[in-house]
Design a protein around this motif. Sequence first.
Motif, PDB file in Angstrom:
ATOM      1  N   LEU A 246      -1.690 -12.201   3.966  1.00  0.00           N
ATOM      2  CA  LEU A 246      -0.313 -10.960   3.189  1.00  0.00           C
ATOM      3  C   LEU A 246       1.095 -11.630   3.876  1.00  0.00           C
TER       4      LEU A 246
ATOM      5  N   LEU B 164      -2.039  -1.302   1.532  1.00  0.00           N
ATOM      6  CA  LEU B 164      -3.173  -2.493   2.210  1.00  0.00           C
ATOM      7  C   LEU B 164      -3.979  -2.312   2.025  1.00  0.00           C
TER       8      LEU B 164
ATOM      9  N   ALA C  65      -0.762  -3.531   8.402  1.00  0.00           N
ATOM     10  CA  ALA C  65      -1.954  -4.192   7.414  1.00  0.00           C
ATOM     11  C   ALA C  65      -3.270  -4.036   8.488  1.00  0.00           C
TER      12      ALA C  65
END
Length: 140
Positions: free
Chosen positions: A7, A116, A24
């Motif tokens: 990410l 996410l 996340a």
Amino acid sequence: MGGRPGLLVVVPDPVLEGRLAALAGDGYRVARVDSTAGALRHLDQGGIDVVVLDVGIEGFAGIKLAARLREERPGLRLLLLGSTRSTEEATATLLRRVADHYMDRPLDEDEVARLLRGWAARGAGGEARPATRQGPGTDQ
């Protein structure tokens, strides 16, 4: 690439940058940059599956970066962050076409985390999906 997906968080605000990385969770290897040039350098190194990008970065250079990433890296997931106060409707329409998901600020942190984590669970890369939009005046 095996293991956790990568990410890349591209926002100029260090507080928001840290918050997005925390949202996340442990599902990603997280990298953070604060410029479009930094994002391109990092992406060229490989290992990134999802980009969270503030489209207003560097005077809306994020819009150009998002369009470039969609064209050059169609399997890359894009979560674009905008603001209804600073993004005209025409621009918002463009972003919805380029992004996998577009959100206005203020962010719904639960929605960011859900999105996410869902991408991580399914394998973040893969085929791009039609964009969804969350923000004022939407059904999501």
